[in-house]
Design an enzyme around this catalytic site. Structure first.
Site, PDB file in Angstrom:
ATOM      1  N   THR A   1      28.701  37.434 -13.387  1.00  0.00           N
ATOM      2  CA  THR A   1      27.618  38.256 -13.905  1.00  0.00           C
ATOM      3  C   THR A   1      27.271  37.874 -15.343  1.00  0.00           C
ATOM      4  O   THR A   1      27.029  38.734 -16.185  1.00  0.00           O
ATOM      5  CB  THR A   1      27.929  39.772 -13.803  1.00  0.00           C
ATOM      6  OG1 THR A   1      28.673  40.017 -12.594  1.00  0.00           O
ATOM      7  CG2 THR A   1      26.648  40.577 -13.705  1.00  0.00           C
TER       8      THR A   1
ATOM      9  N   LYS B   1      24.838  29.029  -6.505  1.00  0.00           N
ATOM     10  CA  LYS B   1      25.160  30.248  -5.764  1.00  0.00           C
ATOM     11  C   LYS B   1      23.872  30.759  -5.125  1.00  0.00           C
ATOM     12  O   LYS B   1      22.905  31.071  -5.837  1.00  0.00           O
ATOM     13  CB  LYS B   1      25.731  31.316  -6.713  1.00  0.00           C
ATOM     14  CG  LYS B   1      25.981  32.661  -6.027  1.00  0.00           C
ATOM     15  CD  LYS B   1      26.692  33.640  -6.926  1.00  0.00           C
ATOM     16  CE  LYS B   1      25.740  34.377  -7.835  1.00  0.00           C
ATOM     17  NZ  LYS B   1      26.370  35.588  -8.421  1.00  0.00           N
TER      18      LYS B   1
ATOM     19  N   GLU C   1      36.764  35.343  -9.487  1.00  0.00           N
ATOM     20  CA  GLU C   1      35.586  35.584 -10.335  1.00  0.00           C
ATOM     21  C   GLU C   1      35.644  37.010 -10.867  1.00  0.00           C
ATOM     22  O   GLU C   1      35.459  37.970 -10.115  1.00  0.00           O
ATOM     23  CB  GLU C   1      34.291  35.377  -9.541  1.00  0.00           C
ATOM     24  CG  GLU C   1      33.043  35.681 -10.351  1.00  0.00           C
ATOM     25  CD  GLU C   1      31.765  35.745  -9.507  1.00  0.00           C
ATOM     26  OE1 GLU C   1      30.813  36.422  -9.945  1.00  0.00           O
ATOM     27  OE2 GLU C   1      31.726  35.125  -8.422  1.00  0.00           O
TER      28      GLU C   1
ATOM     29  N   ARG D   1      30.745  43.308 -15.248  1.00  0.00           N
ATOM     30  CA  ARG D   1      30.055  44.553 -14.907  1.00  0.00           C
ATOM     31  C   ARG D   1      30.760  45.784 -15.466  1.00  0.00           C
ATOM     32  O   ARG D   1      30.210  46.881 -15.452  1.00  0.00           O
ATOM     33  CB  ARG D   1      29.931  44.689 -13.383  1.00  0.00           C
ATOM     34  CG  ARG D   1      29.098  43.590 -12.740  1.00  0.00           C
ATOM     35  CD  ARG D   1      29.100  43.713 -11.228  1.00  0.00           C
ATOM     36  NE  ARG D   1      28.545  42.520 -10.602  1.00  0.00           N
ATOM     37  CZ  ARG D   1      28.523  42.316  -9.294  1.00  0.00           C
ATOM     38  NH1 ARG D   1      29.048  43.204  -8.476  1.00  0.00           N
ATOM     39  NH2 ARG D   1      28.007  41.206  -8.791  1.00  0.00           N
TER      40      ARG D   1
END
Length: 208
Positions: A69, A129, A42, A46
């Protein structure tokens, strides 16, 4: 054959949450993780290098690269075009639901409460998640909702370590966990890819 989101979650016991500060790290990092048995990666948005890293890592043999994200609708198509085959978001909004459906990018959305789980399920999301996992109640929370929401499979992320991961992975409603301990910044900065492969090997054996 196209993998479902559940297939992807079951491929690796741990999905490393990766923030790339140096684009030159992307390929050797992906190779080091795959060599250690961790294939699902993943890459978060960011940092400014997220999309470039996804593009580079997607070319590494054996790597299954997703984007993390996701917080803005326009990020979905951009990540898909860069090579991401799944997406992860810290939460779920109407705009993100629409973007996921229009882009065709399978989404693992973040939830924290039973009500959020139920709302996500109403929109067709059954792989979720739990985030942030430890502040949300961790193993106790997942055990508590396993009964009334037994058709949901989780990837708890947030506050989980090599030491605590096995307790999560032992739960019947957990397919994998997310963690950042596989990609320590000091090892990446030093180019110590052997250390990262060692961490990946340890993580890949956590499911037993």
């Amino acid at each position: 054959m196209t993998m479902t989101l559940l297939d992807i979650m079951r491929t690796s016991a741990v999905i490393p949450v990766i923030a790339i500060d140096d684009p030159d790290h992307a390929v050797p990092l992906a190779k080091a993780l795959v060599a250690g048995g961790i294939r699902v990666l993943e890459v978060t948005l960011r940092t400014q290098h997220g999309l470039a890293a996804i593009r580079a890592m997607s070319a590494v043999e054996g790597a299954i690269v997703g984007v993390g994200t996701l917080t803005q609708p326009d990020e979905f198509a951009a990540a898909r075009d860069a090579g991401a085959v799944f997406g992860v978001s810290p939460g779920l909004t109407d705009a993100l639901i629409a973007a996921a459906k229009s882009s065709g990018l399978p989404l693992l959305p973040g939830v924290m409460t039973p009500s959020e789980v139920m709302k996500a399920r109403e929109q067709g999301f059954k792989q979720l998640k739990l985030f942030p996992a430890v502040p949300a109640g961790g193993v106790g929370m997942l055990n508590a909702i396993a009964g009334p929401l037994s058709d949901i499979t989780f990837c708890p992320t947030g506050g989980i370590s090599q030491e605590t991961a096995p307790a999560f992975l032992a739960l019947k409603n957990v397919a994998c966990v997310g963690g950042s301990w596989l990609t320590p910044k000091d090892a990446m900065k030093a180019g110590d890819w052997d250390h990262i492969t060692m961490l990946a090997k340890a993580a890949s054996g956590l499911r037993g």
